[in-house]
Scaffold this active site. Structure first.
Site, mmCIF file in Angstrom:
data_model
loop_
_atom_site.group_PDB
_atom_site.id
_atom_site.type_symbol
_atom_site.label_atom_id
_atom_site.label_comp_id
_atom_site.label_asym_id
_atom_site.label_seq_id
_atom_site.Cartn_x
_atom_site.Cartn_y
_atom_site.Cartn_z
ATOM 1 N N ASP A 127 -21.558 -83.810 -28.272
ATOM 2 C CA ASP A 127 -21.500 -83.986 -26.826
ATOM 3 C C ASP A 127 -22.647 -84.923 -26.448
ATOM 4 O O ASP A 127 -23.544 -85.174 -27.257
ATOM 5 C CB ASP A 127 -21.638 -82.629 -26.136
ATOM 6 N N ASP A 320 -23.625 -78.276 -25.651
ATOM 7 C CA ASP A 320 -24.557 -77.401 -24.931
ATOM 8 C C ASP A 320 -24.004 -76.842 -23.633
ATOM 9 O O ASP A 320 -24.547 -75.897 -23.080
ATOM 10 C CB ASP A 320 -25.854 -78.160 -24.615
ATOM 11 N N ASP A 324 -18.139 -77.082 -23.135
ATOM 12 C CA ASP A 324 -18.043 -77.235 -24.587
ATOM 13 C C ASP A 324 -17.664 -75.929 -25.273
ATOM 14 O O ASP A 324 -17.458 -75.906 -26.490
ATOM 15 C CB ASP A 324 -19.381 -77.718 -25.162
#
Length: 440
Positions: A127, A320, A324
């Site tokens: 990410d 995080d 996600d």
């Protein structure tokens, strides 16, 4: 992000229901489960014991015919010397030592399969915000339009933003501090306009700092074109534009090293982000990531990972945020930043408590070393049994020598596994990483 008003918080749950308590429960649950390697070793040991018992009966019968006085002694020697302790300890001792090492490096593995799956990983997906980046803006460039230089404009902007708690204001003040302070600039009459910017007076002139439309009202002309992939903050005065500050999320200092490490080991590194495409590709280019996709919703991230898995990929996911959580759960092995959302942490296989993205590299190195030690332990246990069992069967070893041999064999396996507890010396880590290792 609440930056202006005080808030009232009502505590509705006990400490035992906190995020930390949830993580502890996950750890306990993981400790009760066994990874596939340990299950495989247990099965092999079970078959080994069954075969050994049959072999001992056969040897007893042979010696009963050859020399009945030695039959029981040799049968016992065969059983003792071939105790499957070394075989059964080969895998779990290595995994336990490696897990202990990772905890001391700030890597909390809450699922038992992390090391063996990470070693087989083919794709590593990151990410962006809060993972490869710090999740806070920083001044990346300054474009000057007037007679004042960049340092003067930055000092003026910092003086205007000094009393603001806005994240963008903090970025400008921090940039000015790194450049040498506010240069003695004094402003007065500061007025904030919510969502637009602020206005102040300095040296008898009125200045505005904020969005292009807000500053254009005093500058008298449209805002200069902003660079793609950045958040622009404009500075202008009566009758003219002075500067544009291009802000962007700050890349973690160890992110580029992490990406390069996985690429050098033949892993496909991919960046998936919910941010706009231009911002995502700029960060990817800065870090050397060839494949990057922006404006991905949570379900699109999930579909992307599942498609790779259907094609035979073993996927590691690092994220995080709350968005996600689903893809972290779906990945073959997953990592959540310790500073990220609690939902992401509870759905990930590993939590990076150190706050360093380079902890993923620490985990991969530990996984590779663990697999090597497991192979060494299994090889030793196999060679030992191939030599020791025939020696005991032909009468070269009596029971007490067999007991010593069995104990030494198990000790060798455990001592070899304990080498994994040593944390390797860091030669090029960030200051934060060095502090974690020093604390460990």
């Amino acid at each position: 992000v609440n930056a202006t008003q005080a808030i009232v918080v009502r505590v509705t749950r006990m400490a035992k229901e906190s995020t930390l308590s949830t993580l502890v429960k996950l750890i306990e649950r993981a400790g009760q489960a066994k990874p596939q390697l340990s299950l495989w070793a247990d099965k092999v040991a079970a078959w080994f014991v069954a075969a050994l018992l049959v072999f001992a009966v056969v040897i007893f019968g042979v010696w009963q015919w050859v020399d009945p006085s030695r039959a029981w002694q040799i049968a016992v020697a065969v059983l003792v010397v071939s105790c499957p302790c070394a075989l059964s300890l080969a895998t779990p001792s290595a995994l336990a030592a490696a897990t202990d090492r990772l905890v001391r490096q700030g890597v909390l593995a809450v699922q038992p399969h992390v090391l063996e799956t990470l070693y087989r990983t083919t794709h590593v997906i990151f990410d962006k915000t809060g993972t490869l980046t710090l999740g806070r803006p920083a001044v990346r460039d300054i474009a000057v339009f007037g007679a004042d230089d960049a340092a003067r404009c930055l000092s003026l902007a910092a003086a205007m933003e000094a009393s603001s708690a806005h994240p963008l204001a903090h970025a400008i003040v921090e940039a000015a501090a790194k450049a040498g302070g506010q240069g003695g600039v004094t402003v007065s009459g500061i007025m904030h306009t919510a969502g637009q910017g602020l206005e102040a007076e300095a040296g008898g002139l009125r200045y505005r700092l904020g969005s292009g439309t807000f500053v254009a009202e005093i500058a008298g002309s449209p805002a200069p074109q902003a660079a793609g992939g950045f958040t622009p903050v404009y500075l202008g005065t009566e009758g003219g534009w002075l500067a544009r500050f291009d802000l962007a999320d700050e890349v973690r200092p160890d992110a580029k090293e992490v990406v390069a490490h996985f690429q050098s080991h033949g892993k496909n590194v991919i960046l998936l982000s919910g941010d706009e495409e231009g911002v995502t590709r700029r960060v990817a280019a800065e870090l050397g990531i060839a494949t990057a996709h922006g404006e991905f919703l949570p379900d699109q991230k999930l579909a992307f990972v599942q498609r790779l898995q259907r094609e035979g990929a073993v996927v590691a996911m690092v994220g995080d945020g709350i968005n996600d959580a689903a893809v972290l759960k779906a990945a073959d092995v997953s990592f959540a930043m310790g500073s990220g959302a609690a939902l992401a942490q509870t759905h990930a296989d590993t939590v990076l408590l150190s706050g360093r993205i380079s902890s993923v590299v620490d985990a991969y190195r530990a996984a590779a070393q663990t697999m090597a030690v497991i192979r060494q332990n299994l090889a030793w246990a196999t060679i030992y049994n191939i030599i020791a069992i025939p020696a005991a069967a032909v009468g070269l070893l009596n029971p007490w020598l067999s007991g010593i041999g069995m104990s030494v064999s198990s000790a060798v396996v455990v001592i070899n596994a304990l080498r994994l507890r040593r944390i390797p010396r860091v030669t090029s880590a960030s200051p934060a990483g060095q502090q974690v290792l020093k604390a460990a």
